[in-house]
Design an enzyme around this catalytic site. Structure first.
Site, PDB file in Angstrom:
ATOM      1  N   GLY A  29       0.812  -1.204   0.000  1.00  0.00           N
ATOM      2  CA  GLY A  29       0.000   0.000   0.000  1.00  0.00           C
ATOM      3  C   GLY A  29       0.845   1.253   0.000  1.00  0.00           C
ATOM      4  O   GLY A  29       1.644   1.463   0.908  1.00  0.00           O
ATOM      5  N   GLY A  30       0.662   2.080  -1.016  1.00  0.00           N
ATOM      6  CA  GLY A  30       1.414   3.327  -1.128  1.00  0.00           C
ATOM      7  C   GLY A  30       0.584   4.542  -0.807  1.00  0.00           C
ATOM      8  O   GLY A  30       0.829   5.628  -1.343  1.00  0.00           O
ATOM      9  N   GLY A  31      -0.404   4.374   0.097  1.00  0.00           N
ATOM     10  CA  GLY A  31      -1.201   5.509   0.550  1.00  0.00           C
ATOM     11  C   GLY A  31      -0.531   6.192   1.730  1.00  0.00           C
ATOM     12  O   GLY A  31       0.637   5.932   2.047  1.00  0.00           O
ATOM     13  N   LYS A  80     -12.070   1.825  17.689  1.00  0.00           N
ATOM     14  CA  LYS A  80     -11.614   2.568  16.512  1.00  0.00           C
ATOM     15  C   LYS A  80     -12.746   2.702  15.499  1.00  0.00           C
ATOM     16  O   LYS A  80     -12.929   3.761  14.871  1.00  0.00           O
ATOM     17  CB  LYS A  80     -10.413   1.854  15.882  1.00  0.00           C
ATOM     18  CG  LYS A  80      -9.941   2.431  14.557  1.00  0.00           C
ATOM     19  CD  LYS A  80      -9.399   3.842  14.682  1.00  0.00           C
ATOM     20  CE  LYS A  80      -8.751   4.297  13.388  1.00  0.00           C
ATOM     21  NZ  LYS A  80      -8.270   5.677  13.451  1.00  0.00           N
ATOM     22  N   ASN A 103     -16.373   9.946  10.066  1.00  0.00           N
ATOM     23  CA  ASN A 103     -16.207   9.881   8.608  1.00  0.00           C
ATOM     24  C   ASN A 103     -17.495  10.102   7.809  1.00  0.00           C
ATOM     25  O   ASN A 103     -17.528  10.979   6.935  1.00  0.00           O
ATOM     26  CB  ASN A 103     -15.544   8.555   8.219  1.00  0.00           C
ATOM     27  CG  ASN A 103     -14.048   8.581   8.402  1.00  0.00           C
ATOM     28  OD1 ASN A 103     -13.316   9.102   7.570  1.00  0.00           O
ATOM     29  ND2 ASN A 103     -13.569   8.029   9.514  1.00  0.00           N
ATOM     30  N   ASN A 145     -14.463   6.095  13.692  1.00  0.00           N
ATOM     31  CA  ASN A 145     -14.660   6.238  12.249  1.00  0.00           C
ATOM     32  C   ASN A 145     -16.128   6.378  11.873  1.00  0.00           C
ATOM     33  O   ASN A 145     -16.483   7.157  10.978  1.00  0.00           O
ATOM     34  CB  ASN A 145     -14.053   5.030  11.526  1.00  0.00           C
ATOM     35  CG  ASN A 145     -12.539   5.056  11.540  1.00  0.00           C
ATOM     36  OD1 ASN A 145     -11.927   6.101  11.405  1.00  0.00           O
ATOM     37  ND2 ASN A 145     -11.919   3.901  11.726  1.00  0.00           N
ATOM     38  N   ASN A 157     -13.327  17.960  10.719  1.00  0.00           N
ATOM     39  CA  ASN A 157     -13.705  17.192  11.904  1.00  0.00           C
ATOM     40  C   ASN A 157     -14.192  18.064  13.059  1.00  0.00           C
ATOM     41  O   ASN A 157     -15.139  17.714  13.763  1.00  0.00           O
ATOM     42  CB  ASN A 157     -12.522  16.351  12.381  1.00  0.00           C
ATOM     43  CG  ASN A 157     -12.105  15.304  11.376  1.00  0.00           C
ATOM     44  OD1 ASN A 157     -12.784  15.096  10.372  1.00  0.00           O
ATOM     45  ND2 ASN A 157     -10.982  14.658  11.618  1.00  0.00           N
ATOM     46  N   ASN A 166      -9.047   0.556   8.877  1.00  0.00           N
ATOM     47  CA  ASN A 166     -10.040   1.309   9.632  1.00  0.00           C
ATOM     48  C   ASN A 166     -11.212   0.450  10.086  1.00  0.00           C
ATOM     49  O   ASN A 166     -11.712   0.595  11.179  1.00  0.00           O
ATOM     50  CB  ASN A 166     -10.591   2.466   8.788  1.00  0.00           C
ATOM     51  CG  ASN A 166      -9.723   3.704   8.887  1.00  0.00           C
ATOM     52  OD1 ASN A 166      -9.106   3.944   9.916  1.00  0.00           O
ATOM     53  ND2 ASN A 166      -9.688   4.489   7.832  1.00  0.00           N
ATOM     54  N   ALA A 176      -2.124  11.582   8.921  1.00  0.00           N
ATOM     55  CA  ALA A 176      -1.233  11.442   7.764  1.00  0.00           C
ATOM     56  C   ALA A 176      -1.974  11.850   6.508  1.00  0.00           C
ATOM     57  O   ALA A 176      -3.143  11.496   6.326  1.00  0.00           O
ATOM     58  CB  ALA A 176      -0.736  10.006   7.638  1.00  0.00           C
TER      59      ALA A 176
END
Length: 297
Positions: free
Chosen positions: A7-9, A178, A186, A182, A196, A100, A125
């Site tokens: 994962g390159g997020g 968690k 979200n 979310n 937020n 998540n 991030a």
């Protein structure tokens, strides 16, 4: 020790940067172009006025992976696809999931890996481009062993102080708490188009969030509801200027993690024959925005 991060997020890049200070890290990306950019330019982390660049290996995720430890840092819907079609490519002694939602949990008993851990990332991030991530807020990464030995992941205690890991015994409570954060932040921010902090400073929005919280808490029969509700409000305050990942996905016309977050809640409510009118309505409204954005692309 060799660490692979799929994962390159934002989360994958952030973890790769901090791990690369001590370990041999390879990032496995969706696109060839991102892997090439990372190999050429390195991975840059922005923190305040600081910019640091780290050398990492990078490859597109198109072949079998052989690493000592694998971190799966992709969106929940991509996790499902990987576990359904490419589990044979994940050749590692140990795996850690950085997601998540909770949609991946039913797959865990079918995985061949000896050591499996679950984690929730509380850092801020933001991915700037293919080779740059902004560390917008220091938090913790809570983790717990689902199967295997805790000692397998002992290296986590040696990671940079800005990227701390904290062990907890009860993985299910960790994930549900968690999920509650979310669920409450979200979808509402994605629907309302607000950062937020507006969920606590704008009274009607806070009231809506509180009603949603109580409905979902009832579905999961949560204990310590007051503590969790205070935590959710604190998260909103500490990330007041942030735009949630789901809101950013909506604005960019991308698929969201709505199914893994609010969809999961509705599934549990149906299983337990508990009404979930607020969750069901909110799901439909956000899904409508998501589909509308995808059509415009």
């Amino acid at each position: 020790m060799r660490i692979g991060i799929i994962g390159g997020g934002a989360v994958g890049l952030l973890a790769a940067a901090y791990f690369s200070k001590k370990y041999d890290v390879t990032i496995y990306t969706r696109r060839y172009e991102q892997a090439e950019q990372l190999r050429t330019h390195g991975l840059t982390v922005m923190y305040g006025n600081e910019r640091t660049t780290h050398r990492v290996h990078a490859e597109p995720f198109v072949r079998a992976i052989e690493e000592d430890v694998l971190f799966l840092a992709v969106k929940q819907y991509d996790v499902t696809n990987i576990l359904n079609t490419r589990i044979h490519m994940l050749q590692a002694n140990a795996m850690m999931f950085l997601q998540n939602g909770m949609g991946h949990v039913p797959y865990l008993p079918h995985l061949p890996h000896k050591h499996i851990a679950l984690a929730v990332v509380e850092h801020g991030a933001l991915k700037i481009d293919d080779t740059t991530v902004s560390h917008t807020g220091i938090g913790r990464t809570k983790w717990s062993v689902w199967r295997g030995e805790k000692e397998t992941f002992s290296f986590l205690s040696e990671v940079d102080a800005r990227f701390l890991f904290e062990y907890v015994d009860d993985w299910e409570t960790m994930l549900i708490e968690k999920l509650m954060v979310n669920v409450c932040i979200n979808p509402l921010t994605a629907l309302l188009g607000v950062p937020n902090g507006m969920l606590v400073t704008h009274v009607p929005y806070r009231q809506a969030m509180e009603q949603l919280f109580h409905e979902v808490a009832s579905i999961f029969q949560l204990e310590q509801q007051e503590r969790i509700w205070r935590h959710i409000q604190t998260v909103c305050e500490q990330t007041a200027a942030n735009r949630s990942s789901m809101l950013r996905d909506i604005e960019a016309g991308r698929r969201t993690e709505l199914d893994a977050i609010l969809g999961y809640v509705i599934e549990r409510a149906n299983e337990r024959h508990v009404p979930a009118p607020i969750s069901t309505l909110l799901y439909a409204l956000v899904k409508g925005r998501e589909l509308e954005g995808e059509k415009k692309k």
